[in-house]
Design an enzyme around this catalytic site. Structure first.
Site, PDB file in Angstrom:
ATOM      1  N   ARG A 122      73.030 102.788  85.386  1.00 29.38           N
ATOM      2  CA  ARG A 122      74.391 102.342  84.987  1.00 29.38           C
ATOM      3  C   ARG A 122      74.420 100.769  84.835  1.00 29.38           C
ATOM      4  O   ARG A 122      75.500 100.102  84.916  1.00 29.38           O
ATOM      5  CB  ARG A 122      75.315 102.639  86.100  1.00 29.38           C
ATOM      6  N   LYS A 144      76.257  92.478  71.931  1.00 31.79           N
ATOM      7  CA  LYS A 144      76.395  93.832  71.443  1.00 31.79           C
ATOM      8  C   LYS A 144      74.816  94.531  71.172  1.00 31.79           C
ATOM      9  O   LYS A 144      73.943  93.976  70.938  1.00 31.79           O
ATOM     10  CB  LYS A 144      76.853  93.788  69.768  1.00 31.79           C
ATOM     11  N   GLU A 186      71.130  85.414  57.599  1.00 33.68           N
ATOM     12  CA  GLU A 186      72.266  85.630  58.763  1.00 33.68           C
ATOM     13  C   GLU A 186      72.781  84.532  58.912  1.00 33.68           C
ATOM     14  O   GLU A 186      73.885  84.155  59.281  1.00 33.68           O
ATOM     15  CB  GLU A 186      71.668  86.348  60.085  1.00 33.68           C
ATOM     16  N   LYS A 228      78.010  81.035  66.390  1.00 35.76           N
ATOM     17  CA  LYS A 228      78.240  82.532  66.839  1.00 35.76           C
ATOM     18  C   LYS A 228      78.680  82.598  68.329  1.00 35.76           C
ATOM     19  O   LYS A 228      79.837  83.379  68.695  1.00 35.76           O
ATOM     20  CB  LYS A 228      76.996  83.474  66.524  1.00 35.76           C
ATOM     21  N   GLU A 238      85.102  92.195  70.155  1.00 41.53           N
ATOM     22  CA  GLU A 238      85.178  92.365  68.738  1.00 41.53           C
ATOM     23  C   GLU A 238      86.493  93.332  68.609  1.00 41.53           C
ATOM     24  O   GLU A 238      86.785  94.096  68.201  1.00 41.53           O
ATOM     25  CB  GLU A 238      84.082  93.403  68.481  1.00 41.53           C
ATOM     26  N   ARG A 242      86.136  88.266  66.205  1.00 40.13           N
ATOM     27  CA  ARG A 242      84.729  88.409  66.057  1.00 40.13           C
ATOM     28  C   ARG A 242      84.399  89.132  64.476  1.00 40.13           C
ATOM     29  O   ARG A 242      83.277  89.096  64.194  1.00 40.13           O
ATOM     30  CB  ARG A 242      84.251  89.309  67.313  1.00 40.13           C
ATOM     31  N   ASN A 246      81.092  90.060  60.397  1.00 40.83           N
ATOM     32  CA  ASN A 246      80.660  91.490  59.726  1.00 40.83           C
ATOM     33  C   ASN A 246      80.482  90.947  58.338  1.00 40.83           C
ATOM     34  O   ASN A 246      80.520  91.950  57.495  1.00 40.83           O
ATOM     35  CB  ASN A 246      81.444  92.434  59.829  1.00 40.83           C
ATOM     36  N   HIS A 249      78.392  92.991  56.074  1.00 42.97           N
ATOM     37  CA  HIS A 249      77.803  93.956  56.769  1.00 42.97           C
ATOM     38  C   HIS A 249      78.365  95.372  56.212  1.00 42.97           C
ATOM     39  O   HIS A 249      77.789  96.581  56.612  1.00 42.97           O
ATOM     40  CB  HIS A 249      78.079  93.814  58.148  1.00 42.97           C
ATOM     41  N   HIS A 253      75.427  97.558  55.856  1.00 48.63           N
ATOM     42  CA  HIS A 253      74.953  98.482  56.418  1.00 48.63           C
ATOM     43  C   HIS A 253      74.713  99.944  55.746  1.00 48.63           C
ATOM     44  O   HIS A 253      74.205 100.855  55.970  1.00 48.63           O
ATOM     45  CB  HIS A 253      76.017  98.923  57.567  1.00 48.63           C
ATOM     46  N   HIS A 266      67.229  93.926  57.404  1.00 45.64           N
ATOM     47  CA  HIS A 266      68.553  94.083  57.583  1.00 45.64           C
ATOM     48  C   HIS A 266      69.308  92.721  56.708  1.00 45.64           C
ATOM     49  O   HIS A 266      70.299  92.733  56.242  1.00 45.64           O
ATOM     50  CB  HIS A 266      68.930  93.789  59.154  1.00 45.64           C
TER      51      HIS A 266
HETATM   52  N1  LIG Z   1      73.464  92.935  68.230  1.00 44.84           N
HETATM   53  C1  LIG Z   1      73.859  92.050  67.201  1.00 44.84           C
HETATM   54  O1  LIG Z   1      74.803  91.338  67.292  1.00 44.84           O
HETATM   55  C2  LIG Z   1      72.908  92.173  65.913  1.00 44.84           C
HETATM   56  C3  LIG Z   1      73.153  91.366  64.987  1.00 44.84           C
HETATM   57  C4  LIG Z   1      72.441  91.014  63.948  1.00 44.84           C
HETATM   58  C5  LIG Z   1      71.452  91.916  63.603  1.00 44.84           C
HETATM   59  N2  LIG Z   1      71.218  93.176  64.558  1.00 44.84           N
HETATM   60  C6  LIG Z   1      70.179  94.237  64.489  1.00 44.84           C
HETATM   61  O2  LIG Z   1      68.776  93.318  64.337  1.00 44.84           O
HETATM   62  C7  LIG Z   1      68.032  94.137  63.864  1.00 44.84           C
HETATM   63  C8  LIG Z   1      67.013  93.346  62.718  1.00 44.84           C
HETATM   64  O3  LIG Z   1      66.419  92.452  63.365  1.00 44.84           O
HETATM   65  P1  LIG Z   1      65.143  91.930  62.929  1.00 44.84           P
HETATM   66  O4  LIG Z   1      65.587  91.449  61.518  1.00 44.84           O
HETATM   67  O5  LIG Z   1      64.704  90.973  63.949  1.00 44.84           O
HETATM   68  O6  LIG Z   1      64.025  93.080  62.657  1.00 44.84           O
HETATM   69  P2  LIG Z   1      62.789  93.747  63.736  1.00 44.84           P
HETATM   70  O7  LIG Z   1      63.442  93.610  65.211  1.00 44.84           O
HETATM   71  O8  LIG Z   1      62.675  94.984  63.223  1.00 44.84           O
HETATM   72  O9  LIG Z   1      61.639  92.628  63.605  1.00 44.84           O
HETATM   73  C9  LIG Z   1      61.112  92.600  62.274  1.00 44.84           C
HETATM   74  C10 LIG Z   1      59.512  92.803  62.464  1.00 44.84           C
HETATM   75  O10 LIG Z   1      59.127  91.269  62.830  1.00 44.84           O
HETATM   76  C11 LIG Z   1      57.866  91.517  63.672  1.00 44.84           C
HETATM   77  N3  LIG Z   1      57.878  90.430  64.614  1.00 44.84           N
HETATM   78  C12 LIG Z   1      58.872  90.030  65.467  1.00 44.84           C
HETATM   79  N4  LIG Z   1      58.634  88.932  65.848  1.00 44.84           N
HETATM   80  C13 LIG Z   1      57.586  88.415  65.408  1.00 44.84           C
HETATM   81  C14 LIG Z   1      56.816  87.033  65.430  1.00 44.84           C
HETATM   82  N5  LIG Z   1      57.064  86.144  66.275  1.00 44.84           N
HETATM   83  N6  LIG Z   1      55.572  87.198  64.670  1.00 44.84           N
HETATM   84  C15 LIG Z   1      55.174  88.088  63.888  1.00 44.84           C
HETATM   85  N7  LIG Z   1      56.048  89.182  63.806  1.00 44.84           N
HETATM   86  C16 LIG Z   1      57.153  89.330  64.559  1.00 44.84           C
HETATM   87  C17 LIG Z   1      58.267  92.735  64.371  1.00 44.84           C
HETATM   88  O11 LIG Z   1      56.960  93.411  64.690  1.00 44.84           O
HETATM   89  C18 LIG Z   1      58.950  93.633  63.235  1.00 44.84           C
HETATM   90  O12 LIG Z   1      58.030  94.422  62.725  1.00 44.84           O
HETATM   91  C19 LIG Z   1      68.819  95.193  63.048  1.00 44.84           C
HETATM   92  O13 LIG Z   1      68.660  96.545  63.654  1.00 44.84           O
HETATM   93  C20 LIG Z   1      70.309  94.748  63.019  1.00 44.84           C
HETATM   94  O14 LIG Z   1      71.078  95.740  63.235  1.00 44.84           O
HETATM   95  C21 LIG Z   1      72.137  93.182  65.705  1.00 44.84           C
HETATM   96 ZN   LIG Z   2      73.616  91.463  60.882  1.00 44.52          ZN
END
Ligand SMILES: NC(=O)c1ccc[n+]([C@@H]2O[C@H](COP(=O)([O-])OP(=O)(O)OC[C@H]3O[C@@H](n4cnc5c(N)ncnc54)[C@H](O)[C@@H]3O)[C@@H](O)[C@H]2O)c1
Ligand SMILES: [Zn+2]
Length: 365
Positions: A122, A144, A186, A228, A238, A242, A246, A249, A253, A266
Site C-alpha cells: 500500500r 504521476k 518536452e 512544471k 490534475e 495541470r 498535456n 499529448h 499519445h 515519447h
Molecule cells: N509521469 C510523468 O509525468 C511523465 C511525463 C513525461 C513522460 N512520461 C513518460 O516517460 C516515458 C518516456 O521516458 P524516456 O524518454 O526517458 O524513455 P525511457 O525511460 O524509455 O529511456 C530511454 C532510453 O534511454 C536509456 N537511458 C536512460 N538513461 C540513460 C543514460 N544516462 N545513458 C544512456 N542511456 C540511457 C534507457 O536505457 C532507454 O533505452 C514515457 O513512457 C512517458 O509516458 C511520464
Molecule cells: Zn510527455
C-alpha cells in the site's frame, strides 16, 4: 547545487540539480531517511551498466544496502506485468514498508517504479534519480505514475509523490542523441505553454548545438523543472490547471499507441502532437499565423522526426477512447500565443482527421 522545492500535498519535497549529484545520493538519502537501510534501485540494464556503480558506491558509503532490480528496457514493457514482476522480487527479498525504492532511469523506469512503490504494501517511499533529459525536465516531477494498456497509454496509474528528486546533468553524457532530442521536445513544450523566455532561448537551435552547450542544457533543465513544479504545486491531482502540460499529448499519445510504442520516442510523438495542435489552433483562429509558424519552426529546428504513417481516422478512433475525454469530448490543449495555451473541447473531428492526413502526406509542415 540548485534546489527547487516542489510544494505538493501531502508533503512537499526538494528537487536537487547539480553536476555529480549522483555521487552524493547516499548522503542526501541518509539525511532524508536517517534510520533506513534497505534501498531497492529499480533500473534498466543499460543504466545499471553505465551508472549503477557510481550510485551503488555512494549509497554504500552512507551505510545503505542497495539491491538492484532490473526491468526490461523500453516503452513496450511499461505494463502492469512488469510492475507485478518487480513487486514479486521485492517480496522475495523480504522488503517491508521501510524499504526505499529508487527509480533510476528514464521516464519508463520512473513511471513503472513509481507505480510499484505506490502499490507495494500500500505504498513505500520512493526517490527519483532521472537519467534521461526527458525524465529530468518532465517525467520525474509531479508524482504521476503509470503503465500502459494495449488500448492506450498510461491508462493505469496513481499519484505518488517522490520524497526527493536528484537530477545530475552529467549522466546525460551517455544518452544517445535521439533520446536527448526527444527530451528537448518536452522542454520546448514547457516553453511553448508558459515560458516565453525559455522558448526564445531554445528557438531555432538544433539538438546538437544545445547538446554541446552544457550551460544552456543546465539552464533549460532548471527552467523546465521550475515551470512544471509550479504547475503541479497548484494542481497536484490534475484537475484543470495541470492539464496544460498535456500540450501535444492528445495526438502524441494516440500516435504512440497506434504504432504499438515502437515507431516514436515519447518526445517525438509529443513533437508531432504539438505541431498538430498548433495547426488545429491556427485553423480555428485561436492563434495568429506568425506565432503558429514560430512554434512549428522551433519544433522542426530541433531535428528530424520519424514520419507519421497512421491514418487520420485511426488516430481519431484512439482519441475517442482516450482517458482524458471526460464527458465524451476530445480535449485539446491549443496554443493561443507563445507561452500561452487554452483547453478546448470543440475541435471538429473532420479537422482533426484532415490535419493528421496532411501531416502524414507532407514532408514540409
Ligand atoms: N509521469 C510523468 O509525468 C511523465 C511525463 C513525461 C513522460 N512520461 C513518460 O516517460 C516515458 C518516456 O521516458 P524516456 O524518454 O526517458 O524513455 P525511457 O525511460 O524509455 O529511456 C530511454 C532510453 O534511454 C536509456 N537511458 C536512460 N538513461 C540513460 C543514460 N544516462 N545513458 C544512456 N542511456 C540511457 C534507457 O536505457 C532507454 O533505452 C514515457 O513512457 C512517458 O509516458 C511520464
Ligand atoms: Zn510527455
Amino acid at each position: 547545487m540548485q534546489k527547487i522545492s516542489v510544494k505538493v500535498l501531502p508533503r512537499p519535497y526538494v528537487l536537487m540539480i547539480d553536476d555529480g549529484v549522483l555521487n552524493q545520493a547516499g548522503s542526501l538519502l541518509r539525511q532524508e531517511f536517517p534510520k533506513r537501510s534497505r534501498v531497492v534501485v529499480v533500473t534498466v540494464p543499460r543504466v545499471r551498466k553505465l551508472w549503477g556503480k557510481a550510485l551503488s558506491d555512494s549509497l554504500k558509503k552512507s551505510n545503505f544496502a542497495p539491491i538492484f532490480v532490473t526491468l526490461p528496457d523500453g516503452e513496450r514493457h511499461k505494463t502492469i506485468r512488469t510492475v507485478e514482476k518487480a513487486a514479486e522480487q521485492l517480496a522475495q527479498l523480504g522488503c517491508d514498508r521501510q524499504t526505499v525504492v529508487v527509480a533510476f532511469g528514464g521516464g519508463v523506469v520512473g513511471d513503472t517504479a513509481g507505480l510499484m512503490a505506490s502499490l507495494y504494501m500500500r505504498g513505500v517511499d520512493f526517490v527519483q534519480i532521472p537519467t534521461t533529459l526527458l525524465a529530468q525536465v518532465d517525467a520525474s516531477i509531479g508524482g504521476k505514475t503509470g503503465v500502459s494498456l494495449r488500448s492506450g497509454k498510461n491508462l493505469i496509474g496513481t499519484f505518488h509523490q517522490p520524497r526527493m528528486v536528484l537530477v545530475d546533468p552529467e549522466v546525460l553524457k551517455t544518452l544517445p542523441d535521439r533520446e536527448f532530442q526527444s527530451g528537448l521536445y518536452e522542454s520546448l513544450k514547457c516553453a511553448a505553454i508558459g515560458d516565453a523566455a525559455l522558448f526564445s532561448a531554445m528557438e531555432g537551435k538544433p539538438a546538437q548545438e544545445l547538446r554541446n552547450d552544457a550551460d544552456a542544457v543546465r539552464k533549460m533543465i532548471i527552467s523546465s523543472v521550475k515551470f512544471k513544479s509550479k504547475i503541479v504545486a497548484t494542481d497536484t491531482h490534475e484537475n484543470d490547471l495541470r492539464r496544460v502540460l498535456n500540450f501535444g499529448h492528445t495526438i502524441g499519445h494516440a500516435l504512440e499507441a497506434e504504432s504499438a510504442y515502437r515507431r516514436f520516442l515519447h518526445g517525438e510523438a509529443v513533437a508531432w502532437g504539438m505541431i498538430a495542435a498548433t495547426r488545429l489552433a491556427a485553423a480555428t483562429n485561436r492563434i495568429d499565423t506568425h506565432s503558429a509558424r514560430r512554434i512549428i519552426n522551433a519544433i522542426r529546428a530541433v531535428g528530424p522526426l520519424p514520419a507519421i504513417t497512421a491514418r487520420g481516422k485511426n488516430i481519431l478512433q484512439l482519441l475517442r477512447a482516450d482517458k482524458k475525454n471526460a464527458d465524451g469530448l476530445i480535449h485539446f490543449v491549443l496554443p493561443t500565443r507563445i507561452g500561452r495555451v487554452e483547453i478546448v473541447n470543440d475541435v471538429p473531428e473532420t479537422l482533426i482527421v484532415a490535419v493528421i492526413d496532411d501531416l502524414r502526406n507532407s514532408t514540409e509542415v
